[in-house]
Scaffold this motif. Structure first.
Motif, mmCIF file in Angstrom:
data_model
loop_
_atom_site.group_PDB
_atom_site.id
_atom_site.type_symbol
_atom_site.label_atom_id
_atom_site.label_comp_id
_atom_site.label_asym_id
_atom_site.label_seq_id
_atom_site.Cartn_x
_atom_site.Cartn_y
_atom_site.Cartn_z
ATOM 1 N N GLY A 1 0.831 -1.182 0.000
ATOM 2 C CA GLY A 1 0.000 0.000 0.000
ATOM 3 C C GLY A 1 0.871 1.238 0.000
ATOM 4 N N TYR A 2 0.252 2.367 -0.237
ATOM 5 C CA TYR A 2 1.035 3.605 -0.270
ATOM 6 C C TYR A 2 0.139 4.798 0.050
ATOM 7 C CZ TYR A 2 -1.060 4.712 -4.813
ATOM 8 O OH TYR A 2 -1.947 5.006 -5.823
ATOM 9 N N ALA A 3 0.781 5.914 0.345
ATOM 10 C CA ALA A 3 0.065 7.159 0.601
ATOM 11 C C ALA A 3 0.949 8.318 0.185
ATOM 12 C CB ALA A 3 -0.304 7.289 2.078
ATOM 13 N N GLN B 1 -4.079 21.144 3.142
ATOM 14 C CA GLN B 1 -3.465 19.821 3.045
ATOM 15 C C GLN B 1 -4.373 18.879 2.264
ATOM 16 O OE1 GLN B 1 -1.369 17.965 6.558
ATOM 17 N NE2 GLN B 1 -3.056 16.490 6.405
ATOM 18 N N ALA B 2 -3.764 17.977 1.492
ATOM 19 C CA ALA B 2 -4.505 16.957 0.747
ATOM 20 C C ALA B 2 -3.697 15.667 0.743
ATOM 21 C CB ALA B 2 -4.787 17.418 -0.680
ATOM 22 N N ALA B 3 -4.403 14.523 0.769
ATOM 23 C CA ALA B 3 -3.726 13.226 0.803
ATOM 24 C C ALA B 3 -4.536 12.193 0.036
ATOM 25 C CB ALA B 3 -3.517 12.764 2.245
ATOM 26 N N TYR B 4 -3.835 11.174 -0.486
ATOM 27 C CA TYR B 4 -4.454 10.046 -1.170
ATOM 28 C C TYR B 4 -3.755 8.778 -0.703
ATOM 29 C CZ TYR B 4 -5.888 6.769 -4.808
ATOM 30 O OH TYR B 4 -6.404 5.676 -5.476
ATOM 31 N N ALA B 5 -4.519 7.682 -0.533
ATOM 32 C CA ALA B 5 -3.925 6.438 -0.032
ATOM 33 C C ALA B 5 -4.622 5.230 -0.616
ATOM 34 C CB ALA B 5 -3.998 6.391 1.498
ATOM 35 N N GLU B 6 -3.872 4.157 -0.761
ATOM 36 C CA GLU B 6 -4.393 2.832 -1.087
ATOM 37 C C GLU B 6 -3.785 1.832 -0.113
ATOM 38 O OE1 GLU B 6 -4.194 1.501 -5.093
ATOM 39 O OE2 GLU B 6 -4.886 3.406 -5.953
ATOM 40 N N SER C 1 -4.778 5.007 7.655
ATOM 41 C CA SER C 1 -4.394 5.876 8.770
ATOM 42 C C SER C 1 -3.633 7.103 8.285
ATOM 43 C CB SER C 1 -3.546 5.110 9.789
ATOM 44 O OG SER C 1 -2.239 4.880 9.303
ATOM 45 N N TYR C 2 -3.054 7.024 7.093
ATOM 46 C CA TYR C 2 -2.370 8.183 6.532
ATOM 47 C C TYR C 2 -3.360 9.255 6.068
ATOM 48 C CZ TYR C 2 2.013 5.616 6.741
ATOM 49 O OH TYR C 2 3.129 4.940 7.193
ATOM 50 N N LEU C 3 -4.648 8.923 6.082
ATOM 51 C CA LEU C 3 -5.699 9.906 5.815
ATOM 52 C C LEU C 3 -6.328 10.409 7.111
ATOM 53 C CD1 LEU C 3 -7.602 8.048 2.939
ATOM 54 C CD2 LEU C 3 -5.766 9.734 2.708
ATOM 55 N N GLY C 4 -5.948 9.825 8.241
ATOM 56 C CA GLY C 4 -6.569 10.152 9.513
ATOM 57 C C GLY C 4 -7.660 9.184 9.920
ATOM 58 N N VAL C 5 -7.921 8.139 9.117
ATOM 59 C CA VAL C 5 -8.930 7.128 9.452
ATOM 60 C C VAL C 5 -8.297 6.108 10.390
ATOM 61 C CG1 VAL C 5 -10.505 5.374 8.577
ATOM 62 C CG2 VAL C 5 -10.083 7.447 7.243
ATOM 63 N N THR C 6 -8.728 6.087 11.625
ATOM 64 C CA THR C 6 -8.139 5.192 12.626
ATOM 65 C C THR C 6 -9.054 4.037 13.003
ATOM 66 O OG1 THR C 6 -8.965 6.595 14.419
ATOM 67 C CG2 THR C 6 -6.755 7.070 13.569
ATOM 68 N N GLY C 7 -10.302 4.071 12.533
ATOM 69 C CA GLY C 7 -11.233 3.007 12.854
ATOM 70 C C GLY C 7 -12.601 3.330 12.295
ATOM 71 N N GLY D 1 -8.724 5.832 -0.648
ATOM 72 C CA GLY D 1 -9.343 6.973 0.000
ATOM 73 C C GLY D 1 -8.566 8.248 -0.243
ATOM 74 N N TRP D 2 -9.213 9.358 0.038
ATOM 75 C CA TRP D 2 -8.555 10.655 -0.075
ATOM 76 C C TRP D 2 -9.114 11.617 0.966
ATOM 77 C CZ3 TRP D 2 -11.788 14.758 -1.439
ATOM 78 C CH2 TRP D 2 -12.996 14.424 -2.057
ATOM 79 N N ASN D 3 -8.355 12.666 1.221
ATOM 80 C CA ASN D 3 -8.720 13.600 2.276
ATOM 81 C C ASN D 3 -8.211 14.996 1.932
ATOM 82 O OD1 ASN D 3 -7.171 14.982 4.759
ATOM 83 N ND2 ASN D 3 -9.153 14.269 5.472
#
Length: 449
Positions: A273-275, A296-301, A305-311, A351-353
């Motif tokens: 995976g990556y972010a 700030q902007a981010a994208y992950a596969e 958690s690199y988007l701030g999603v912890t659960g 996901g993205w943020n």
């Protein structure tokens, strides 16, 4: 009588003469010099030399008291009535910063220790009433030497890292904020505020694991390699900017089944995976001293958690019916109650943020914050069609007003609104909501020292 008085005075004079002669024969000794605490201005304000050492130390910390109200929501009949809507928090924090100048540059050792006592809604439980509990936390403990950082520190991937917000939607931060990451990093500086960092960080700490549901499951094997984080950063008078990237290994302990043909000893192939994330902080002295704008902007596969999603987004009726995981593996269970086998490789969650935050000083002692973020999480279509995993989106926004009656003391209030929207599918129960929103308010007293 006169004779007796003369004898007594003569005897006293004799003793005094003998004592004086003996004292004159004793060696003279000097008092040991007093090593007074000296101010150490080399490393900034607040440092002083440790007596008898060339190391400078700074002691600090804070005490925080909070009261929170969070709108109670149902995730089943009558459960909203059972939940605490209010709660209290008390936190004490100790910071110790030790620095020594050397031919290698500054050698630094830092640690931060926190004790937190929570009650009520701060306990993050759906069952009330919740009494008080006390938790300890080693928030930071790292050494910096010749460009290396080793220990427990803020993830180098992070940029905004909740700099202005106090609260957030349960389970979803406005962006990545891993403040207590086990890591080993090296930072190279190039002058004019430019730097580059490569960091090895604990993978397990950032894992977001989901649920087993029918033909899909989350299954993670032991850590074989840490997350690898790379950062390019610039800090100058106008502000700061950072570009971050991370790669992480996703492995499983499941055996392949290959749709009915068991392949003994063959494991599910590893995936990666990556972010990526970009952020900028702009100083706005033209508005008022201390004003800031964060973007700030981010994208992950496979790296939520690199988007701030912890659960799982823990809002009301969606809390128990919206599993979240970095990846999902299709499985089959040939014998009821027996082991499950993988029928395909891991399916990565995407996901993205995006977020924006603004700090404004109305006066030197009165300031306010305004921030908002939007996070989108998407599971592969195959997974959504055949399990309880569902795509969802989280919007949250908040504002705070903070008064500083004296230096290093804050009294403030923050109001936050959060909303979760989730897609429905065949596995969704009839009574399950497709969206939920919630209000939250905090009153904070804080004293730094």
């Amino acid at each position: 009588m006169k004779l007796v008085k003369s004898l007594l005075l003569g005897s006293a004079a004799g003793f005094a003469a003998v004592a004086g002669a003996q004292a004159a024969d004793l060696p003279m000794t000097k008092a040991a010099p007093v090593d007074y605490v000296r101010v150490c201005s080399v490393h900034g304000a607040g440092f002083f030399y440790i007596p008898g050492s060339d190391t400078c130390i700074k002691l600090g910390g804070r005490v925080r008291a909070e009261f929170m109200y969070q709108e109670p929501l149902n995730n089943g009949a009558g459960q909203g009535r059972n939940r605490d809507a209010t709660g209290f928090r008390g936190r004490g924090q100790l910071d110790v910063d030790a620095r020594t100048s050397s031919e290698w540059g500054t050698i630094r050792a830092f640690f931060r220790f926190q004790l937190t006592r929570d009650t009520g809604v701060y306990r993050a439980s759906y069952t009330g009433p919740q009494g008080s509990t006390t938790n300890s936390n080693l928030d930071k403990a790292f050494i910096q030497f010749a460009g290396f950082t080793a220990g427990v520190a803020q993830s180098f991937f992070d940029f905004y890292a909740e700099s202005l917000n106090w609260g957030s939607a349960p389970g979803v931060l406005p962006g990545s904020d891993q403040g207590s990451t086990q890591l080993l990093a090296y930072t190279a500086t190039f002058g004019s505020g430019f730097s580059a960092t490569i960091s090895l960080e604990d993978r397990n700490q950032r894992a977001v694991g989901g649920a087993t549901s029918g033909y899909y499951t989350y299954n993670s094997a032991g850590e074989r390699m840490p997350d690898v984080v790379g950062v390019l950063r610039v800090d100058q008078g106008w502000g700061s900017a950072q570009l971050s990237g991370a790669v992480r290994q996703l492995n499983s302990s499941l055996l392949d089944y290959n749709y009915g043909t068991y392949i003994g000893g063959s494991r599910v192939d590893n995936k990666y995976g990556y972010a990526i994330q970009g952020g900028v902080k702009i100083n706005l002295p033209m508005l008022a001293a201390g004003d800031q704008l964060w973007l700030q902007a981010a994208y992950a596969e496979g790296a939520l958690s690199y988007l701030g999603v912890t659960g799982t987004p823990g809002l009301g009726g969606l809390a128990s019916y919206l599993p979240v995981s970095d990846y999902v593996i299709p499985v089959v269970t040939p014998v009821a109650g027996g082991p499950s086998y993988a029928t395909s490789s891991a399916k990565l969650t995407k996901g993205w943020n995006v977020l924006g935050a603004f700090l404004h000083y109305w006066t030197p002692s009165l300031r306010s914050t305004l921030w908002g973020s939007y996070t989108s999480v998407d599971f592969p279509g195959q997974v959504v069609a055949g399990s309880v995993y569902r795509d969802f989106k989280v919007f949250q926004a908040a504002s705070a007003l903070i008064w500083s009656p004296v230096k290093a003391m804050d009294i403030g209030v923050e109001v936050l609104y959060a909303k979760v929207d989730a897609k429905r599918n065949w596995a969704s129960t009839v009574y399950q909501k497709s969206s939920e929103d919630q209000w939250q308010g905090r009153l904070r007293f804080q004293r730094d020292f």
